[in-house]
Scaffold this motif. Sequence first.
Motif, mmCIF file in Angstrom:
data_model
loop_
_atom_site.group_PDB
_atom_site.id
_atom_site.type_symbol
_atom_site.label_atom_id
_atom_site.label_comp_id
_atom_site.label_asym_id
_atom_site.label_seq_id
_atom_site.Cartn_x
_atom_site.Cartn_y
_atom_site.Cartn_z
ATOM 1 N N UNK A 30 -8.928 -8.570 4.774
ATOM 2 C CA UNK A 30 -8.388 -8.037 3.535
ATOM 3 C C UNK A 30 -8.299 -9.129 2.474
ATOM 4 N N UNK A 31 -8.527 -8.732 1.248
ATOM 5 C CA UNK A 31 -8.223 -9.588 0.109
ATOM 6 C C UNK A 31 -6.889 -9.135 -0.475
ATOM 7 N N UNK A 32 -6.045 -10.067 -0.879
ATOM 8 C CA UNK A 32 -4.721 -9.670 -1.368
ATOM 9 C C UNK A 32 -4.801 -8.938 -2.694
ATOM 10 N N UNK A 33 -3.799 -8.132 -2.945
ATOM 11 C CA UNK A 33 -3.649 -7.427 -4.218
ATOM 12 C C UNK A 33 -2.257 -7.728 -4.748
ATOM 13 N N UNK A 38 0.422 -2.753 -3.846
ATOM 14 C CA UNK A 38 0.168 -2.633 -2.407
ATOM 15 C C UNK A 38 0.312 -1.202 -1.892
ATOM 16 N N UNK A 39 1.276 -0.378 -2.382
ATOM 17 C CA UNK A 39 1.360 1.004 -1.866
ATOM 18 C C UNK A 39 0.121 1.845 -2.137
ATOM 19 N N UNK A 40 -0.758 1.411 -3.052
ATOM 20 C CA UNK A 40 -1.961 2.180 -3.355
ATOM 21 C C UNK A 40 -3.060 1.969 -2.325
ATOM 22 N N UNK A 41 -2.947 0.928 -1.522
ATOM 23 C CA UNK A 41 -3.966 0.601 -0.540
ATOM 24 C C UNK A 41 -3.407 0.849 0.848
ATOM 25 N N UNK A 42 -4.111 1.661 1.619
ATOM 26 C CA UNK A 42 -3.618 2.028 2.932
ATOM 27 C C UNK A 42 -3.383 0.836 3.838
ATOM 28 N N UNK A 43 -4.239 -0.193 3.732
ATOM 29 C CA UNK A 43 -4.096 -1.375 4.570
ATOM 30 C C UNK A 43 -3.265 -2.466 3.902
ATOM 31 N N UNK A 198 -2.411 8.501 -4.748
ATOM 32 C CA UNK A 198 -1.164 7.750 -4.658
ATOM 33 C C UNK A 198 -0.855 7.174 -6.024
ATOM 34 N N UNK A 199 0.428 7.038 -6.308
ATOM 35 C CA UNK A 199 0.849 6.580 -7.635
ATOM 36 C C UNK A 199 1.942 5.533 -7.527
ATOM 37 N N UNK A 200 1.889 4.573 -8.426
ATOM 38 C CA UNK A 200 2.974 3.613 -8.597
ATOM 39 C C UNK A 200 3.173 3.417 -10.105
ATOM 40 N N UNK A 201 4.407 3.175 -10.488
ATOM 41 C CA UNK A 201 4.738 2.913 -11.891
ATOM 42 C C UNK A 201 5.020 1.420 -12.022
ATOM 43 N N UNK A 202 4.281 0.774 -12.907
ATOM 44 C CA UNK A 202 4.392 -0.669 -13.079
ATOM 45 C C UNK A 202 4.481 -1.000 -14.559
#
Length: 267
Positions: A30-33, A38-43, A198-202
């Motif tokens: 994996x490459x970091x995000x 992170x919640x947008x990526x299953x791994x 999937x959604x995140x608010x940033x």
Amino acid sequence: MSAKAAARAALAEKITAASTLTQKHQVTDLLPVPEPLEPLFGAGGLPRGSTLAVGGSTSLLVALLAAVSSAGSWCAVVGLPTLGVVAAAEAGVRVDRLALVREPGADPAGVVGALLDGVDLVAVGNPGMLGLAEVRRLAARARQRGAVLVGIGSWPGADLRLSLTDAVWHGVGRGDGRLRQRRVTVVAEGRGGAARPRRVVVVLPTADGRIAPFVQPAAVPARPEPIGRPEPVGRPEPVGRPEPLGRTPAVRIRPVVPDLRTAVEAG
């Protein structure tokens, strides 16, 4: 040496340095995000060999570049001349680990393919400069080399697509101030396990050009109404001055003991 030959030599030098760095460090799957994403990526990160489409904002690409380069990996951006190096550095991108090819020339697919051989993440700023067959060949090359291929905008066959919605800018008051930060919703959708969005608010970008989780401000309690003087039920009757006390009228008291003269005469 012509300018074209010099550009190829510089690119080959960058690829060699990146390949040497990859050999010295342990390669993970994996490459970091950025942590807020992170919640947008299953791994929990970018799987090597995958293809990612990023639409709606260059700031989102810069945030990904910052996370990958800060972890020690090399990145490359091809065909995005509007990317500001100073702004990218302020957002956390390690520019000493960034290969920037503003104009790939007549063979953009060849440039991207060469970078995939030695760079961990390669972003293509204008996927329209590639044909559909070239896009498929580059995706297969990324899977073979264990690199991540990122397309800005529409990228056919991407494993995951990131987009921005519900953007709200903050900082401007009533006729004063300036734009300071933007609250956005990042949506991820793709194939397989990522078919369900999937959604995140940033906050992207923040005041310093980075990305941060959005924290809902606490509600301000309503100000209680001031307690005034109670209204009088009825207007009281005015109290006048008391009547002055007059003189007591004189009362003549008749003597109780009879006059002696009267008593003798009666007897």
